[in-house]
Design a protein around this motif. Structure first.
Motif, PDB file in Angstrom:
ATOM      1  N   TYR A 111      -0.112   3.906  -2.367  1.00  0.00           N
ATOM      2  CA  TYR A 111      -1.147   4.903  -2.085  1.00  0.00           C
ATOM      3  C   TYR A 111      -0.546   6.231  -1.615  1.00  0.00           C
ATOM      4  O   TYR A 111      -1.177   7.265  -1.767  1.00  0.00           O
ATOM      5  CB  TYR A 111      -2.117   4.373  -1.012  1.00  0.00           C
ATOM      6  N   HIS A 125      -7.838 -12.929  -2.061  1.00  0.00           N
ATOM      7  CA  HIS A 125      -8.709 -11.840  -2.505  1.00  0.00           C
ATOM      8  C   HIS A 125      -9.186 -12.189  -3.904  1.00  0.00           C
ATOM      9  O   HIS A 125      -8.437 -12.761  -4.699  1.00  0.00           O
ATOM     10  CB  HIS A 125      -7.963 -10.506  -2.506  1.00  0.00           C
ATOM     11  N   PHE A 153       0.818  -1.213   0.000  1.00  0.00           N
ATOM     12  CA  PHE A 153       0.000   0.000   0.000  1.00  0.00           C
ATOM     13  C   PHE A 153       0.856   1.270   0.000  1.00  0.00           C
ATOM     14  O   PHE A 153       0.317   2.380  -0.001  1.00  0.00           O
ATOM     15  CB  PHE A 153      -0.963   0.012   1.186  1.00  0.00           C
ATOM     16  N   THR A 171      -2.725  -9.240  -4.915  1.00  0.00           N
ATOM     17  CA  THR A 171      -3.006  -7.819  -4.664  1.00  0.00           C
ATOM     18  C   THR A 171      -2.321  -7.314  -3.400  1.00  0.00           C
ATOM     19  O   THR A 171      -2.228  -6.108  -3.184  1.00  0.00           O
ATOM     20  CB  THR A 171      -4.522  -7.553  -4.518  1.00  0.00           C
ATOM     21  N   HIS A 172      -1.867  -8.223  -2.562  1.00  0.00           N
ATOM     22  CA  HIS A 172      -1.264  -7.831  -1.289  1.00  0.00           C
ATOM     23  C   HIS A 172       0.234  -8.116  -1.213  1.00  0.00           C
ATOM     24  O   HIS A 172       0.845  -7.916  -0.168  1.00  0.00           O
ATOM     25  CB  HIS A 172      -2.002  -8.514  -0.129  1.00  0.00           C
ATOM     26  N   THR A 232     -10.929  -7.475 -10.058  1.00  0.00           N
ATOM     27  CA  THR A 232      -9.999  -7.643  -8.942  1.00  0.00           C
ATOM     28  C   THR A 232     -10.013  -6.357  -8.135  1.00  0.00           C
ATOM     29  O   THR A 232      -9.744  -5.283  -8.682  1.00  0.00           O
ATOM     30  CB  THR A 232      -8.575  -7.895  -9.473  1.00  0.00           C
ATOM     31  N   THR A 233     -10.383  -6.472  -6.867  1.00  0.00           N
ATOM     32  CA  THR A 233     -10.420  -5.254  -6.062  1.00  0.00           C
ATOM     33  C   THR A 233      -9.157  -5.169  -5.206  1.00  0.00           C
ATOM     34  O   THR A 233      -8.255  -4.394  -5.482  1.00  0.00           O
ATOM     35  CB  THR A 233     -11.699  -5.197  -5.219  1.00  0.00           C
ATOM     36  N   GLY A 234      -9.064  -6.022  -4.190  1.00  0.00           N
ATOM     37  CA  GLY A 234      -7.844  -6.015  -3.393  1.00  0.00           C
ATOM     38  C   GLY A 234      -7.758  -4.832  -2.454  1.00  0.00           C
ATOM     39  O   GLY A 234      -8.545  -4.739  -1.515  1.00  0.00           O
ATOM     40  N   PRO A 235      -6.825  -3.894  -2.700  1.00  0.00           N
ATOM     41  CA  PRO A 235      -6.651  -2.781  -1.769  1.00  0.00           C
ATOM     42  C   PRO A 235      -7.941  -1.978  -1.600  1.00  0.00           C
ATOM     43  O   PRO A 235      -8.689  -1.772  -2.561  1.00  0.00           O
ATOM     44  CB  PRO A 235      -5.571  -1.934  -2.445  1.00  0.00           C
ATOM     45  N   LEU A 236      -8.182  -1.507  -0.409  1.00  0.00           N
ATOM     46  CA  LEU A 236      -9.425  -0.807  -0.107  1.00  0.00           C
ATOM     47  C   LEU A 236      -9.616   0.432  -0.977  1.00  0.00           C
ATOM     48  O   LEU A 236      -8.672   1.125  -1.323  1.00  0.00           O
ATOM     49  CB  LEU A 236      -9.460  -0.433   1.375  1.00  0.00           C
TER      50      LEU A 236
END
Lengths: 638, 638
Positions: free
Chosen positions: A424, B107, A421, A456-457, B119-123
């Motif tokens: 971001y 996820h 993240f 995704t992580h 694909t969403t993943g991160p908020l």
């Protein structure tokens, strides 16, 4: 208290128009820049000059008001004001606007120009920086009482308020009821693509009220109205937005209200006509009438006097403040770890943070809602009394807020989230790097070692991104011992430092007290006869050691170099590298997509794709981070 | 129309509890995952099953409702629902949750699991994706009338709504009055660090109203209330937020409402007790009673029937839709450029975009308020009637919205901003890359060539960042001719493509119709006797040509390789590279901090710092991108 009355209006008009034409002339001279916003805000800036508590002769006075122009493209206005207020910025500097090596670059840069509180640049950063300043002031007030009672002023525009980071930061400002924060929203209804109505139909007042702010409105070209709203705002109990209705390019004949004034010079003819229309000599450039200059310089006189009184009245608090600012790192009692101990670097790092916090008063920070996972929760309690900042799930604002804290003058802030993240908040990390701000990033869950959370992580490209960022130093320690060594170095370094830490346990495999870290990497396992060097960072160092052992069992002399900071290691010259690598082949190992190793390595075992969802150990094996593959790749090199 | 009544409640309770324990079992079996949100949303998901128009037997039906779980950590619920609704996902797949090579990663991933829309993943990504779907549906409805009349449902949580991207996207949804968008805000008052009150005190209803939404509220555990609010929402005239009050971990004995249910298994004992308490066999796992399964499978039966009726009623529109989906690129009439012509690649690119748009119905996009600078404004008019999307100064939402558009099934979307602001949307670019979504990024102002705007506006590390991102292809054409060639290739490639383009004019210096681009780079200036190869991308290719000429004047045989796509070039094997480079020394030249060239080059002339504010030409010279320095560095290599 109201600062102006009807009698001041004639002078204010002269002040504002002087500002306008200084800005128009600067942009015209440079043949590049943004005159519209500067001319639109000239009236507000003139009135604010009557309210602002700053001391241009002591620009770092800790109790000064902070002023942030979130839209850095208003730079001509910033520079004109700094000159008029009496900072170390000459008329000659204004004439060199946007030229090579000038003090007046295209967007204001902290450390480059006296009086610029922070590098803003991209839209949205500045308003979040201002929230950081206001949080810093609130925390300081809790510790130093009335010695810290200043305001934080911020100018922002439609662009800033459309950016997500502004909502994040303002939500937090409202949550903490920052009563020292006054934001002017320069509502001129124009963006680059045209009228704001093509993409914006939000009720701004309602939005800010929803976030816990008070909202005022004023005519940005009516001096008395501006003054009365600033006066009201200074008495607020919560953050204040002043919606300031302005006309972009105000004063530019034929172009008032046009988006054409936003990002290009007005043109010689328009500047001449505009000057004429407002009673200025159309043939003169960079004109500052004496009485106007004197009135602006009142800011300086007032500031010098107020600063003096403040010093007299706050002798004890000032001593305390100076003690905070000393940052005596030699007092820190770092935790100790034993060879063979298995501990995730996120965990060892948590102990280190606490150790630093215990001795360094201004060391504070927090996570974007991942404190328990990042191991960043300090024992000192929560902001504003304690040092734990709960940023919420607002990574981007977090990044900009710590920039504000770093520039405040009292703090060594850190912030934290999962490494993936970091994307971001990378725009704010970039600004910290440009400013060389002393910010610490704690990014845990550093690789496919994250495991089941999946692609995704799992960070893959982040190391390359941040290593390519100038000034920033990225540390990825191999274990708890290196973690300590990296912090010792990082605290001494100029500029921002990033810690990239494991979720999973790592066996302590390096000695204590490595003083070789300052080169970025060091020979961890020596072998004078080595034909190959395995070089790695973080969790892959132990793999390198294990693979080296196996290679040696097969008769291949191998050495291992641990590189907790590749940025520093790549700065070494060829001779220094030769001393480490000798004539060996070099195989780099890192669970990341890190082409940068090719500068020093013949081959790199790296991630060639995104990760996937499975147990961490399985993933390391699957993607080739296992002894068998390292041995195979090493042999292929020889 | 209301879909349930009092008589359905008994069955709904069984459905919801079946969902709950399926999710709890999945997480327990994997010993990893997020049971809390899944159990909290089980009631809402059960009622939604009565409303949803999808066809699990034809998952790509273009008029299906779209369903997005913005919080990808609710994956167990997603998979349980997909199985129950009748998608190609077996009970065995549920049991393999989060295991290597399973269809049920940590996820949800688009393309990996049938029925997962994105694909969403991160908020924060998912809610912006949903806005993209809704915009896609609105545009489609404008073209195909009542053939496209579906809804877009989205589940989001506190974390999503704290993220800046959610405000950006929702501002745009409100602006466009997207009446097809229904968002459930799962308000469970819990985040990882504890109660949301530690960092959040926003009035969510007021916030959404300020952005032009309608807001409803419901008890997320009261079936009739949920149903009535969904029923209302489906009749809305603008986007709808349903604030759904839930208890995290609902049904988990002793842990209801606790953040402990968020990110870890409940524990075997709690699962057993919870089953017992709700009348399920505590000794059984993965239980789906027949009547419950049948009721969930109604979704499928209903979908098959509705899909059939839709096909019968929309024969003509379907033909049109199929034509859109064909994307016959051979029809595109590209613009033509002449050797020696001076034209910025942002300008040539603008002509290319228009040419593509003229022939490809689903090719649409826009800029984050930089259309006039990015040259991305198409002649077709503005959304929703035309193809120009005015994203406003909302880069991050833009990135996620185009991901939604790309997955919609009708569009080839592009988006644009300055290259330096690519940082703002990089989290969404990452997701596009993971999904291999066909999105085009138009990033202009690609280097220090930006000039006077200075360090904050000059990209330095961005090329390295995106080249390290798997699947993504980054194109940096040398001139207008290469720009055309790159587009021809990019349209054919799988996955996202990025165009990195100059602000300043570049002389056309490459031949037309390079079909060698598919290797990423090619020999632009051949010299069989060469002892050195200059290799460059973008604006530095011309510099390489000029430097080569000078080197040859000094008797050093030189060849030049242009690399518009280093990603592809680095994929070549050693033999292919050998064919190009021969036994020459290789000097790479790029106005970026690009260590990745070291994989193929002996030395790299690159940016070693951030840029600064001055004329672009002066900066190129200052940072060593001039013939003298290239010649010096080339000679040093030899």
């Amino acid at each position: 208290m109201s600062k102006i009355d009807q009698n001041d209006i004639f002078m204010l008009q002269r002040m504002a128009n002087t500002l306008r034409f200084l800005c128009a002339d600067m942009v015209q001279e440079a043949n590049s820049g943004h005159p519209g916003v500067a001319m639109g805000l000239a009236d507000v800036a003139s009135v604010l000059s009557y309210h602002l508590n700053i001391n241009p002769k002591n620009p770092k006075w800790i109790n000064r008001d902070r002023l942030v122009f979130s839209g850095g493209h208003a730079s001509s206005l910033v520079y004109a004001l700094l000159h008029l207020w009496g900072f170390d910025l000459s008329l000659q500097d204004l004439k060199a606007f946007r030229q090579k090596d000038s003090k007046t670059p295209g967007h204001p840069e902290y450390g480059h120009t006296q009086g610029v509180e922070i590098t803003t640049g991209p839209l949205g950063q500045g308003i979040a920086n201002a929230v950081g300043f206001a949080m810093g002031a609130k925390y300081a007030k809790n510790h130093f009482g009335n010695a810290i009672i200043h305001k934080v002023y911020c100018f922002c525009g439609d662009g800033d308020l459309q950016e997500g980071i502004s909502y994040e930061a303002c939500a937090l400002a409202g949550h903490h009821q920052l009563d020292n924060l006054i934001v002017f929203y320069d509502s001129n209804k124009i963006t680059i693509e045209g009228d704001t109505s093509i993409a914006m139909s939000e009720n701004i007042a309602q939005r800010f009220i929803a976030q816990g702010w008070d909202v005022l409105e004023c005519d940005g070209h009516n001096f008395l109205d501006i003054d009365s709203k600033i006066t009201l705002a200074k008495q607020a109990k919560r953050p204040i937005l002043i919606i300031t209705h302005t006309t972009i390019g105000k004063g530019a004949v034929g172009l008032e209200g046009s988006h054409k004034t936003h990002g290009a010079p007005l043109g010689v003819e328009v500047v001449r006509e505009s000057k004429k229309a407002l009673g200025f000599d159309e043939n003169e450039k960079f004109v500052i009438p004496d009485d106007v200059l004197m009135r602006f310089r009142n800011v300086c006189e007032r500031g010098v006097a107020t600063n003096k009184i403040w010093e007299d009245e706050n002798a004890q608090a000032i001593l305390q403040i100076q003690k905070w600012q000393e940052n005596d790192f030699s007092k820190i009692e770092y935790p100790s770890f034993e060879q063979g101990e298995k501990i995730a670097t996120r965990v060892s790092n948590g102990k280190i943070l606490e150790a630093i916090s215990n001795k360094i008063a201004g060391f504070l920070g927090g996570s974007a809602d991942l404190g328990p996972s990042n191991n960043t929760t300090l024992s000192s309690g929560d902001f504003p009394k304690g040092k734990n900042l709960h940023f919420g799930i607002r990574e981007h604002a977090m990044g900009a807020i710590v920039n504000g804290l770093a520039n405040y003058g009292l703090y060594l802030p850190f912030c934290a989230t999962f490494f993936v993240f970091s994307d971001y908040l990378s725009p704010s990390i970039r600004i910290a790097s440009i400013m060389n701000a002393k910010v610490f990033y704690i990014f845990t869950h550093d690789s496919i070692g994250v495991g089941e959370d999946g692609a995704t992580h799992q960070p893959i490209e982040q190391l390359s991104h941040f290593r390519a960022m100038p000034n920033l130093k990225v540390f990825r320690p191999a274990d708890a011992n290196e973690n300590v060594a990296c912090w010792k170095l990082a605290l001494q370094l100029q500029g921002p430092c990033m810690f990239v830490l494991s979720r999973q346990n790592l066996e302590v495999c390096t000695p204590k007290n490595q003083d070789v870290i300052h080169c970025g990497g060091y020979l961890l396992k020596e072998n004078k006869q080595a034909s190959i060097t395995l070089v790695a960072s973080g969790s892959e160092v132990n793999l390198a050691l294990r693979s080296a052992k196996k290679l040696e069992e097969e008769g291949i002399a191998t050495q291992v170099v641990s590189v907790p900071c590749l940025d520093l290691f790549l700065m070494q010259n060829a001779k220094e590298r030769q001393e480490i690598f000798g004539n060996t082949k070099v195989l780099a190992i890192e669970a990341s997509r890190s082409f940068e190793w090719y500068k020093i390595a013949d081959d790199v075992v790296m991630m060639e794709s995104f990760g996937s969802s499975a147990k961490g150990d399985d993933l390391f094996e699957h993607y080739g981070f296992c002894e068998d593959n390292i041995i195979k790749r090493a042999k292929a090199l020889l």
